[in-house]
Design a protein around this motif. Structure first.
Motif, PDB file in Angstrom:
ATOM      1  N   GLN A  24      18.826  68.402  86.236  1.00  0.00           N
ATOM      2  CA  GLN A  24      17.926  69.539  86.003  1.00  0.00           C
ATOM      3  C   GLN A  24      18.471  70.790  86.711  1.00  0.00           C
ATOM      4  OE1 GLN A  24      14.161  68.724  87.791  1.00  0.00           O
ATOM      5  NE2 GLN A  24      13.081  70.414  86.807  1.00  0.00           N
ATOM      6  N   VAL A  25      18.486  71.908  86.005  1.00  0.00           N
ATOM      7  CA  VAL A  25      18.937  73.191  86.560  1.00  0.00           C
ATOM      8  C   VAL A  25      17.737  74.124  86.645  1.00  0.00           C
ATOM      9  CG1 VAL A  25      20.433  75.202  86.266  1.00  0.00           C
ATOM     10  CG2 VAL A  25      21.290  72.918  85.702  1.00  0.00           C
ATOM     11  N   ILE A  26      17.522  74.683  87.813  1.00  0.00           N
ATOM     12  CA  ILE A  26      16.372  75.556  88.054  1.00  0.00           C
ATOM     13  C   ILE A  26      16.880  76.963  88.363  1.00  0.00           C
ATOM     14  CG2 ILE A  26      14.307  75.935  89.445  1.00  0.00           C
ATOM     15  CD1 ILE A  26      14.504  72.935  90.223  1.00  0.00           C
ATOM     16  N   ARG A  27      16.461  77.930  87.564  1.00  0.00           N
ATOM     17  CA  ARG A  27      16.760  79.340  87.840  1.00  0.00           C
ATOM     18  C   ARG A  27      15.578  79.908  88.624  1.00  0.00           C
ATOM     19  NH1 ARG A  27      17.435  82.776  83.084  1.00  0.00           N
ATOM     20  NH2 ARG A  27      18.796  84.067  84.397  1.00  0.00           N
ATOM     21  N   ASP A  63      10.493  76.467  94.324  1.00  0.00           N
ATOM     22  CA  ASP A  63      10.854  75.438  93.345  1.00  0.00           C
ATOM     23  C   ASP A  63      11.347  74.145  93.972  1.00  0.00           C
ATOM     24  OD1 ASP A  63      10.398  77.045  90.984  1.00  0.00           O
ATOM     25  OD2 ASP A  63      12.186  78.169  91.546  1.00  0.00           O
ATOM     26  N   VAL A  64      11.824  74.204  95.203  1.00  0.00           N
ATOM     27  CA  VAL A  64      12.451  73.031  95.812  1.00  0.00           C
ATOM     28  C   VAL A  64      11.652  72.481  96.985  1.00  0.00           C
ATOM     29  CG1 VAL A  64      14.522  72.188  97.007  1.00  0.00           C
ATOM     30  CG2 VAL A  64      14.751  73.759  95.068  1.00  0.00           C
ATOM     31  N   SER A  82      19.355  83.134  92.668  1.00  0.00           N
ATOM     32  CA  SER A  82      19.717  81.767  93.024  1.00  0.00           C
ATOM     33  C   SER A  82      19.479  80.808  91.870  1.00  0.00           C
ATOM     34  CB  SER A  82      18.902  81.296  94.240  1.00  0.00           C
ATOM     35  OG  SER A  82      19.067  82.160  95.341  1.00  0.00           O
ATOM     36  N   GLU A  83      20.338  79.807  91.784  1.00  0.00           N
ATOM     37  CA  GLU A  83      20.168  78.710  90.840  1.00  0.00           C
ATOM     38  C   GLU A  83      20.438  77.400  91.574  1.00  0.00           C
ATOM     39  OE1 GLU A  83      22.750  79.143  87.519  1.00  0.00           O
ATOM     40  OE2 GLU A  83      21.753  80.921  86.724  1.00  0.00           O
ATOM     41  N   TRP A 141      18.027  65.963  96.333  1.00  0.00           N
ATOM     42  CA  TRP A 141      19.252  66.671  96.674  1.00  0.00           C
ATOM     43  C   TRP A 141      19.484  67.766  95.631  1.00  0.00           C
ATOM     44  CZ3 TRP A 141      18.638  61.547  97.643  1.00  0.00           C
ATOM     45  CH2 TRP A 141      19.097  61.023  98.856  1.00  0.00           C
ATOM     46  N   VAL A 142      19.789  68.977  96.070  1.00  0.00           N
ATOM     47  CA  VAL A 142      20.099  70.066  95.145  1.00  0.00           C
ATOM     48  C   VAL A 142      21.365  70.788  95.593  1.00  0.00           C
ATOM     49  CG1 VAL A 142      17.694  70.462  94.467  1.00  0.00           C
ATOM     50  CG2 VAL A 142      18.656  71.760  96.369  1.00  0.00           C
TER      51      VAL A 142
END
Length: 355
Positions: free
Chosen positions: A29-32, A90-91, A118-119, A137-138
């Motif tokens: 999963q990619v979070i902008r 988001d995290v 940030s992404e 983990w990101v």
């Protein structure tokens, strides 16, 4: 009778965001992250007001220009905090704790006028045995207005579950490098320490004066104030509940943002490491114990490694930076392998220093 109005009174329809919980993440999963931020000299002024930061490269355009840069960049950790702060909603909004860092690199200096966004990509998941929390983990990237990646790092966070009965995801624990290889460090274009002014920098000690295994006591201490911590978390737009909401923890205390401790320890390290000018790599790090208002932070460093670089007069030094509440103590862990209660931070990083 307005039926919709009556329904709304009974059960308000919310447009707000409660943040992600553990079961909301998936590997790949990619979070902008919102919201882009244009930095200015104001960030530098506030950073230097919050921390006793005195490294010359980040204090003076003239000094930075004498080292081959166009002007003085924003402090490396200030840029890190801006990028990190974007990721919190988001995290780690519902995080229990921020557990660690790895594979961090500063890839380009950040200057006043740059706009950062940030992404993050989810690269690992593991539900804890209690079934109530899990580790996420990101890999986060900070990107400027020219789509240039200015920094990247991995962090892992313990996050609450919304529904304890939600099934556990497949466990994926990423393999992470313990040390960023020297050849992967990015030296800012033009950086040249050939004509470095040690007198203006504040200390005479150069790269060759440090020995692997050497321990440096940074001597000074700073007592953490609630007001300064709250200003810092707002400055970096860090919305984690543990830092703002005194009712979120059973003990009624607001947890001091770990980045606040990192910056405090880095600033204190000036006494003994004034010429460790630029942080370019983050090998690993752990927030060993919680920090609260009223704690007095002290710091010491250990020289872990040294390496030459291809740039004129520029050497790399690998440092362990330890923040502690105990004066004169250089012990990290007990016989059980756990961090001692007075240890707040254990950070392993690469910095650039004149040879």
């Amino acid at each position: 009778m307005n039926v919709q109005s009556e329904i709304t009174k009974e059960r308000p329809m919310s447009k707000t965001n409660a943040g992600r919980f553990f079961e909301d993440y998936s590997v790949g999963q990619v979070i902008r992250h919102a919201v882009p931020r244009t930095v200015s000299g104001g960030e530098r002024a506030l950073y230097h007001a919050l921390y006793p930061a005195r490294h010359a490269l980040y204090s003076s355009d003239f000094f930075a220009q004498s080292c081959g840069l166009p002007s003085s960049p924003i402090d490396d950790l200030a840029a890190f905090h801006v990028v990190f702060g974007k990721t919190v909603p988001d995290v780690s909004l519902n995080a229990v704790a921020n557990l660690g860092y790895a594979e961090g690199r500063w890839l380009a200096p950040v200057y006043p006028g740059d706009t950062l966004r940030s992404e993050s990509e989810v690269i690992g998941l593991k539900q804890n045995s209690n079934g109530k929390t899990g580790v996420v983990w990101v890999r986060t990237r900070g990107i400027n207005q020219n789509d240039t990646v200015v920094m990247e790092y991995v962090r892992w966070v313990m996050v609450r579950k919304r529904d304890v009965d939600a099934p556990a995801p497949e466990t994926v624990v990423p393999e992470l490098s313990k040390v960023v290889p020297v050849e992967d460090l990015v030296i800012p274009k033009g950086l040249d320490f050939t004509d470095y002014d040690f007198e203006l920098a504040g200390e005479p000690h150069r790269w060759g004066d440090y020995t692997v295994g050497e321990t440096i006591d940074h001597v000074d201490g700073v007592t953490i104030e609630e007001a300064e911590h709250m200003m810092a978390t707002r400055l970096w737009q860090n919305t984690a509940k543990v830092h703002f909401d005194a009712t979120f923890r059973p003990d009624g205390q607001r947890l001091i943002y770990g980045g606040h401790v990192i910056s405090m320890a880095r600033a204190l390290s000036f006494n003994g490491l004034a010429n460790a000018q630029m942080i370019v790599g983050l090998n690993g790090g752990a927030h060993a114990n919680p920090c609260f208002s009223g704690d007095t932070v002290r710091a010491w460093s250990e020289v872990l490694d040294k390496a030459e670089t291809d740039m004129s007069g520029v050497g790399a030094v690998r440092l362990r930076l330890v923040a502690t509440k105990a004066a004169g103590s250089f012990e990290l862990k007990g016989e059980d392998g756990k961090y001692l209660p007075h240890v707040l931070l254990d950070l392993d990083y690469w910095a650039l220093m004149p040879t």
